[in-house]
Scaffold this motif. Structure first.
Motif, PDB file in Angstrom:
ATOM      1  N   SER A 187       0.824  -1.208   0.000  1.00 55.73           N
ATOM      2  CA  SER A 187       0.000   0.000   0.000  1.00 55.73           C
ATOM      3  C   SER A 187       0.860   1.261   0.000  1.00 55.73           C
ATOM      4  CB  SER A 187      -0.918   0.012   1.226  1.00 55.73           C
ATOM      5  OG  SER A 187      -0.161  -0.023   2.416  1.00 55.73           O
ATOM      6  N   CYS A 188       2.161   1.089   0.224  1.00 56.09           N
ATOM      7  CA  CYS A 188       3.088   2.233   0.205  1.00 56.09           C
ATOM      8  C   CYS A 188       3.222   2.793  -1.213  1.00 56.09           C
ATOM      9  CB  CYS A 188       4.458   1.803   0.699  1.00 56.09           C
ATOM     10  SG  CYS A 188       4.490   1.180   2.389  1.00 56.09           S
ATOM     11  N   ILE A 189       3.812   3.974  -1.274  1.00 57.84           N
ATOM     12  CA  ILE A 189       4.072   4.643  -2.551  1.00 57.84           C
ATOM     13  C   ILE A 189       5.573   4.851  -2.709  1.00 57.84           C
ATOM     14  CG2 ILE A 189       3.827   6.818  -3.844  1.00 57.84           C
ATOM     15  CD1 ILE A 189       1.223   5.413  -3.873  1.00 57.84           C
ATOM     16  N   ALA A 190       6.073   4.655  -3.913  1.00 59.72           N
ATOM     17  CA  ALA A 190       7.435   5.048  -4.267  1.00 59.72           C
ATOM     18  C   ALA A 190       7.338   6.076  -5.386  1.00 59.72           C
ATOM     19  CB  ALA A 190       8.264   3.855  -4.719  1.00 59.72           C
TER      20      ALA A 190
ATOM     21  N   GLN B 119      -5.503   3.719  -1.217  1.00 59.83           N
ATOM     22  CA  GLN B 119      -6.254   4.677  -2.035  1.00 59.83           C
ATOM     23  C   GLN B 119      -5.939   6.115  -1.630  1.00 59.83           C
ATOM     24  OE1 GLN B 119     -10.417   3.532  -1.838  1.00 59.83           O
ATOM     25  NE2 GLN B 119      -9.792   1.400  -1.672  1.00 59.83           N
ATOM     26  N   VAL B 120      -5.828   6.344  -0.330  1.00 62.13           N
ATOM     27  CA  VAL B 120      -5.497   7.685   0.158  1.00 62.13           C
ATOM     28  C   VAL B 120      -4.106   8.080  -0.319  1.00 62.13           C
ATOM     29  CG1 VAL B 120      -5.082   9.090   2.222  1.00 62.13           C
ATOM     30  CG2 VAL B 120      -7.014   7.497   2.157  1.00 62.13           C
ATOM     31  N   ASN B 121      -3.169   7.144  -0.273  1.00 64.53           N
ATOM     32  CA  ASN B 121      -1.807   7.417  -0.738  1.00 64.53           C
ATOM     33  C   ASN B 121      -1.785   7.795  -2.218  1.00 64.53           C
ATOM     34  OD1 ASN B 121      -0.605   6.983   1.726  1.00 64.53           O
ATOM     35  ND2 ASN B 121       0.038   4.885   1.286  1.00 64.53           N
TER      36      ASN B 121
ATOM     37  N   MET C  90       4.930   5.322   3.639  1.00 59.18           N
ATOM     38  CA  MET C  90       3.875   4.402   4.070  1.00 59.18           C
ATOM     39  C   MET C  90       2.506   5.052   4.103  1.00 59.18           C
ATOM     40  SD  MET C  90       6.011   2.736   7.229  1.00 59.18           S
ATOM     41  CE  MET C  90       4.685   1.665   7.741  1.00 59.18           C
ATOM     42  N   LEU C  91       2.448   6.307   4.535  1.00 62.40           N
ATOM     43  CA  LEU C  91       1.183   6.992   4.785  1.00 62.40           C
ATOM     44  C   LEU C  91       1.249   8.405   4.223  1.00 62.40           C
ATOM     45  CD1 LEU C  91       1.026   5.955   8.542  1.00 62.40           C
ATOM     46  CD2 LEU C  91      -0.340   4.931   6.720  1.00 62.40           C
ATOM     47  N   SER C  92       0.101   8.907   3.800  1.00 65.18           N
ATOM     48  CA  SER C  92       0.094  10.255   3.239  1.00 65.18           C
ATOM     49  C   SER C  92       0.370  11.310   4.299  1.00 65.18           C
ATOM     50  CB  SER C  92      -1.248  10.535   2.560  1.00 65.18           C
ATOM     51  OG  SER C  92      -2.313  10.401   3.504  1.00 65.18           O
ATOM     52  N   ASN C  93      -0.115  11.084   5.513  1.00 63.16           N
ATOM     53  CA  ASN C  93       0.104  12.041   6.598  1.00 63.16           C
ATOM     54  C   ASN C  93      -0.104  11.335   7.937  1.00 63.16           C
ATOM     55  OD1 ASN C  93      -2.779  12.302   7.495  1.00 63.16           O
ATOM     56  ND2 ASN C  93      -3.018  13.087   5.421  1.00 63.16           N
TER      57      ASN C  93
ATOM     58  N   GLY D 185       0.489   1.899  -3.800  1.00 62.77           N
ATOM     59  CA  GLY D 185      -0.863   2.242  -3.380  1.00 62.77           C
ATOM     60  C   GLY D 185      -1.863   1.111  -3.510  1.00 62.77           C
ATOM     61  N   ALA D 186      -1.404  -0.136  -3.379  1.00 62.29           N
ATOM     62  CA  ALA D 186      -2.314  -1.280  -3.506  1.00 62.29           C
ATOM     63  C   ALA D 186      -3.185  -1.426  -2.261  1.00 62.29           C
ATOM     64  CB  ALA D 186      -1.510  -2.560  -3.713  1.00 62.29           C
TER      65      ALA D 186
END
Length: 201
Positions: free
Chosen positions: A37-40, A124-126, A57-60, A106-107
């Protein structure tokens, strides 16, 4: 910044980053990471042959529940991770208007059928966060592979700025590990070959 692993290969390197980390380099090489679920975010400056990648890992902090925010885990949160990455690239000589991006991850791995307003919607938030952030910062997105219900391994090459992505399949992990190694080693070999064709004056 803490680097989990650096593998030397010929005259290049393969750097593997983990959640909360980032790396920037102008050397021949490949930056790799594993995403759920993380973003690179892969940023690059073609003119300076400069690349960088983060893994957040998290948007905020809202989605961290009771985890404290301090300097050691600032890279876990998208808003801070992006500042860390962009600032590191600017220290290497780039300007914001020269940066371009490719984004991955972002899975929804856990409970993909659960309601969108619970903690499991973090992927999804990410995704929403990073696209809005890059648009606001006027950083063009040249490629993206976001969402879905599968993990990803990505390799970002400083040769042609390509990102090689594969879906995670634990049932074939040995075979895929060999394919990953072939992928990043080939990328470094191509970069070395390109360098030897250039006359420097």
């Amino acid at each position: 910044m803490r680097i989990v692993k650096i593998e030397e290969y010929q005259k290049g390197e393969r750097v593997t980053i983990s959640p909360g980390e980032y790396y920037v380099t102008a050397k021949p090489g490949v930056i790799s990471t594993l995403l759920g679920s993380c973003i690179a975010v892969c940023l690059y400056d073609r003119g300076r042959r400069l690349i960088g990648m983060n893994h957040f890992m998290l948007s905020n902090p809202r989605y961290s529940r009771d985890l404290p925010l301090n300097t050691t885990d600032a890279g876990r949160y998208g808003i801070h991770a992006m500042d860390l990455l962009i600032n590191a690239m600017m220290k290497k000589g780039t300007c914001r208007h020269e940066l371009r991006a490719k984004v991955f991850g972002g899975a929804t791995i856990i409970n993909p059928d659960s309601p969108h307003d619970n903690f499991f919607c973090v992927g999804q938030v990410n995704c929403r966060f990073i696209l809005q952030y890059l648009e606001k910062e006027a950083i063009p997105v040249d490629a993206m592979d976001l969402g879905g219900d599968f993990g990803r391994v990505i390799h970002f090459s400083n040769g042609d700025f390509a990102v090689h992505r594969r879906k995670v399949d634990s049932l074939r992990s040995d075979k895929l590990a060999k394919r990953d190694r072939y992928c990043w080693q080939t990328a470094i070999e191509q970069q070395q070959a390109a360098l030897t064709e250039i006359d420097l004056w």
